[in-house]
Write an enzyme that holds these catalytic residues in place. Structure first.
Site, PDB file in Angstrom:
ATOM      1  N   SER A   1       0.917  -1.192  -0.061  1.00  0.00           N
ATOM      2  CA  SER A   1       0.115   0.044   0.093  1.00  0.00           C
ATOM      3  C   SER A   1       0.985   1.139   0.151  1.00  0.00           C
ATOM      4  CB  SER A   1      -0.800  -0.106   1.151  1.00  0.00           C
ATOM      5  OG  SER A   1      -0.346   0.262   2.613  1.00  0.00           O
TER       6      SER A   1
ATOM      7  N   HIS B   1      -3.476  -5.882   2.821  1.00  0.00           N
ATOM      8  CA  HIS B   1      -2.759  -7.123   3.406  1.00  0.00           C
ATOM      9  C   HIS B   1      -3.493  -8.469   3.612  1.00  0.00           C
ATOM     10  CE1 HIS B   1       0.187  -3.804   4.851  1.00  0.00           C
ATOM     11  NE2 HIS B   1       0.225  -3.947   3.822  1.00  0.00           N
TER      12      HIS B   1
ATOM     13  N   GLN C   1      -6.398  -1.521   7.250  1.00  0.00           N
ATOM     14  CA  GLN C   1      -5.104  -2.363   7.005  1.00  0.00           C
ATOM     15  C   GLN C   1      -4.850  -3.107   8.270  1.00  0.00           C
ATOM     16  OE1 GLN C   1      -2.218  -1.166   3.823  1.00  0.00           O
ATOM     17  NE2 GLN C   1      -0.821  -1.057   5.796  1.00  0.00           N
ATOM     18  N   GLU C   2      -4.331  -2.326   9.454  1.00  0.00           N
ATOM     19  CA  GLU C   2      -3.828  -2.938  10.572  1.00  0.00           C
ATOM     20  C   GLU C   2      -4.436  -2.434  11.546  1.00  0.00           C
ATOM     21  OE1 GLU C   2       0.442  -1.173  10.116  1.00  0.00           O
ATOM     22  OE2 GLU C   2       0.172  -1.834   7.925  1.00  0.00           O
TER      23      GLU C   2
ATOM     24  N   GLU D   1       1.380  -9.498   6.942  1.00  0.00           N
ATOM     25  CA  GLU D   1       2.151  -9.026   8.233  1.00  0.00           C
ATOM     26  C   GLU D   1       1.966  -9.829   9.514  1.00  0.00           C
ATOM     27  OE1 GLU D   1       1.739  -5.057   8.816  1.00  0.00           O
ATOM     28  OE2 GLU D   1       2.888  -4.295   6.899  1.00  0.00           O
TER      29      GLU D   1
ATOM     30  N   ASP E   1      -3.889   1.534  11.736  1.00  0.00           N
ATOM     31  CA  ASP E   1      -3.285   2.052  10.602  1.00  0.00           C
ATOM     32  C   ASP E   1      -4.338   1.563   9.403  1.00  0.00           C
ATOM     33  OD1 ASP E   1      -2.016   2.792   8.184  1.00  0.00           O
ATOM     34  OD2 ASP E   1      -0.484   1.720   8.225  1.00  0.00           O
TER      35      ASP E   1
ATOM     36  N   GLU F   1      -2.557   6.088  12.537  1.00  0.00           N
ATOM     37  CA  GLU F   1      -1.767   6.278  11.244  1.00  0.00           C
ATOM     38  C   GLU F   1      -2.741   6.218   9.966  1.00  0.00           C
ATOM     39  OE1 GLU F   1       1.237   3.300  10.801  1.00  0.00           O
ATOM     40  OE2 GLU F   1       1.509   3.458   8.808  1.00  0.00           O
TER      41      GLU F   1
ATOM     42  N   ASP G   1       1.803   8.533   7.000  1.00  0.00           N
ATOM     43  CA  ASP G   1       2.647   7.485   6.321  1.00  0.00           C
ATOM     44  C   ASP G   1       2.574   8.000   4.725  1.00  0.00           C
ATOM     45  OD1 ASP G   1       3.824   5.318   5.140  1.00  0.00           O
ATOM     46  OD2 ASP G   1       2.320   3.873   5.764  1.00  0.00           O
TER      47      ASP G   1
ATOM     48  N   LYS H   1      10.222   5.218   6.825  1.00  0.00           N
ATOM     49  CA  LYS H   1      10.339   3.833   6.106  1.00  0.00           C
ATOM     50  C   LYS H   1      11.467   3.962   5.467  1.00  0.00           C
ATOM     51  CE  LYS H   1       5.678   1.893   5.720  1.00  0.00           C
ATOM     52  NZ  LYS H   1       4.409   2.185   5.011  1.00  0.00           N
TER      53      LYS H   1
ATOM     54  N   HIS I   1       8.638  -1.234   9.160  1.00  0.00           N
ATOM     55  CA  HIS I   1       9.067  -2.175   8.194  1.00  0.00           C
ATOM     56  C   HIS I   1       8.267  -2.070   6.990  1.00  0.00           C
ATOM     57  CE1 HIS I   1       5.306  -4.851   9.459  1.00  0.00           C
ATOM     58  NE2 HIS I   1       5.121  -3.811   9.361  1.00  0.00           N
ATOM     59  N   ARG I   2       8.081  -2.954   5.915  1.00  0.00           N
ATOM     60  CA  ARG I   2       7.035  -3.056   4.809  1.00  0.00           C
ATOM     61  C   ARG I   2       6.395  -4.407   5.013  1.00  0.00           C
ATOM     62  NH1 ARG I   2       7.222   1.653   1.727  1.00  0.00           N
ATOM     63  NH2 ARG I   2       5.296   1.219   1.323  1.00  0.00           N
ATOM     64  N   SER I   3       5.307  -4.514   4.215  1.00  0.00           N
ATOM     65  CA  SER I   3       4.534  -5.498   4.356  1.00  0.00           C
ATOM     66  C   SER I   3       5.105  -6.693   3.385  1.00  0.00           C
ATOM     67  CB  SER I   3       3.298  -5.290   3.731  1.00  0.00           C
ATOM     68  OG  SER I   3       3.101  -4.728   2.391  1.00  0.00           O
TER      69      SER I   3
ATOM     70  N   LYS J   1       7.431  -0.279  14.450  1.00  0.00           N
ATOM     71  CA  LYS J   1       6.229  -1.129  13.727  1.00  0.00           C
ATOM     72  C   LYS J   1       6.794  -2.133  12.835  1.00  0.00           C
ATOM     73  CE  LYS J   1       3.202   0.222  10.258  1.00  0.00           C
ATOM     74  NZ  LYS J   1       1.884   0.678   9.553  1.00  0.00           N
TER      75      LYS J   1
HETATM   76  P1  PGA Z   1       2.943  -1.537   2.900  1.00  0.00           P
HETATM   77  O1  PGA Z   1       2.178  -0.789   4.268  1.00  0.00           O
HETATM   78  O2  PGA Z   1       4.275  -1.804   3.295  1.00  0.00           O
HETATM   79  O3  PGA Z   1       2.101  -2.537   2.173  1.00  0.00           O
HETATM   80  O4  PGA Z   1       3.004  -0.205   1.895  1.00  0.00           O
HETATM   81  C1  PGA Z   1       2.681  -0.839   5.388  1.00  0.00           C
HETATM   82  C2  PGA Z   1       2.024   0.525   6.105  1.00  0.00           C
HETATM   83  O5  PGA Z   1       0.923   1.036   5.427  1.00  0.00           O
HETATM   84  O6  PGA Z   1       2.317   1.265   7.000  1.00  0.00           O
HETATM   85 ZN    ZN Z   2       0.610   2.908   7.061  1.00  0.00          ZN
END
Ligand code: PGA
Ligand code: ZN
Length: 424
Positions: free
Chosen positions: A42, A155, A163-164, A205, A242, A286, A313, A338, A366-368, A389
């Protein structure tokens, strides 16, 4: 003084089975290190470019052979003979070789691989662990983890739009204890989901990805799991979200299509968050709004920024230009950091420095799509922001980071500090 004697790259696979770049870097005294580059799903539209081959006959176009060639043929010849401690100069040379605004020519994946490998080689050459080399003797603070135990959005293939959903053990006395709080909650959530007839398979994740009828049910279930695991919600363990709203922002509205809840305006999203904040122990949100919704971000920060952490982000993409605008416009009060969004260690450290100067918090992330590389765990301790994170409590590409933090805490011994950014 030691100097770089060889740099080579190769194509490896990330945690989703997609190609990514690994860089091997050697010094003239025999020190040999490698680093591997993560990959997001994302992504923000202004992130540095992740160079992919586009050759449909290999990995559906996702190969990174061009990025690998850029390291081997273009970057390596220019950096041989340099002392790896000259991080800013090394990163500057790569920026110059690339010559574009967003690393589109060489690829941020090529550049970051070399940048991280240089830092690691310099730390080994100095006989220091990476966190101590990058952060100095003051780098003693272990981060409070945001642990993503329920996945949705891009994800996972479930009915959750956001997403999270993460747990943050803000009341734990040490990092090791925080990890235990999180793992126990994760396993309790598994039992709870199974009891209620939900699937306990996991997303990218490592968080569970059940089909829920409302996004809010995720907060409800997690709060229940925290209690059932023997912890007090809000005191021992809090919730961080998030939604990654950019991924469902369509034609000026937030389209909650996974859950079938229709389209919401920016104001309606903020009202919903207000209700959630009043009901659940949420300390951080986030990307509650989309990357282009700067007004919405400012409005949410004005209304809720005193109570919770508002993290940007996709809107900032670890880029000093966007972070500066955010600081000027009060768009948030924290930044997700990131390394691969901006593409060099030097620029990432500058982004962190901007946050510090503005009195903003930051979260190293991190990243996904990840690898077994644990660079970002050391980086989080080096930057001393107190937050990281790095996913759920399963899948080794996530656990590798947690295990590295356990090692660092042990290494620091009595000098280790663990302190929630939300208490005291
Ligand atoms: P991504 O998502 O690593 O798939 O971009 C992580 C986030 O949105 O924090
Ligand atoms: Zn994010």
């Amino acid at each position: 003084m030691s100097t770089i004697s060889s740099i080579t790259a190769q194509e490896i696979l990330d945690s989703r089975g997609n190609p990514t770049v690994r860089v091997h870097l050697e010094l003239d005294n025999g020190v040999l290190v490698s680093s591997s580059v993560p990959s997001g799903a994302s992504t923000g539209q202004n992130e540095a470019v992740e160079l992919r081959d586009g050759d449909k006959t290999r990995f559906g176009g996702k190969g990174v052979l061009q990025a690998v060639a850029n390291v081997n043929e273009t970057i390596a010849p220019r950096l041989l003979g340099l002392d790896p401690v000259r991080q800013a100069e090394i990163d500057g040379i790569m920026l110059e070789l690339d010559g574009t605004r967003n690393k589109a020519k060489l690829g941020a994946n090529a550049i970051l691989g070399v940048s991280m490998a240089a830092a690691r080689a310099a730390s080994e050459d100095a006989g220091l662990p990476l966190y101590a080399y990058l952060g100095g003797p003051g780098a003693t603070r272990l981060p409070v983890p945001m642990m993503n135990i329920l996945n949705g959005g891009k994800h996972a293939a479930n009915s959750v739009d956001f997403q999270e959903f993460m747990v943050m053990p803000i009341g734990a006395p040490t990092f090791a204890e925080a990890l235990r709080y999180g793992a126990e909650t994760f396993h309790t959530l598994a039992r709870l989901l199974a009891k209620k007839g939900h699937a306990t398979s996991v997303g990218d994740e490592g968080g569970f990805a059940p089909n829920l009828s409302r996004n809010e049910d995720a907060c409800e279930l997690i709060t229940e799991a925290i209690e059932a695991a023997g912890y007090k919600p809000g005191r021992d363990i809090a919730i961080a979200l998030d939604p990654a709203s950019t991924s469902f922002f369509e034609d000026g509205a937030y389209n909650l299509s996974h859950s079938g809840k229709g389209r919401k305006s920016s104001d309606e999203m903020i009202e919903m968050y207000q209700r959630w904040i009043d009901t659940y122990p949420i300390v951080s949100i986030e990307d509650g709004l989309a990357e282009e919704d700067w007004q919405g971000f400012a409005r949410q920060t004005e209304l809720q920024g005193d109570r919770i952490q508002i993290v940007g982000d996709d809107i900032f993409v670890t880029n000093p230009t966007f972070i500066r605008r955010g600081i000027k416009e009060n768009s948030a009060n924290a930044v997700l950091i990131k390394l691969n969004q901006i593409g060099t260690v030097t620029e990432t450290m500058r982004a962190v420095q901007l946050c510090r100067e503005a009195g903003w918090r930051f979260v190293i992330s991190h990243r996904s799509g990840e690898t077994e590389d644990t660079f970002m765990a050391d980086f989080a301790v080096a930057m001393s922001g107190g937050q990281i994170k790095t996913g759920s409590l399963c899948r080794s590409e996530r656990i590798a980071k947690y295990n590295r933090l356990l090692e660092i805490e042990r290494d620091l011994g009595k000098g280790a500090e663990f302190r929630s950014p939300f208490v005291g």
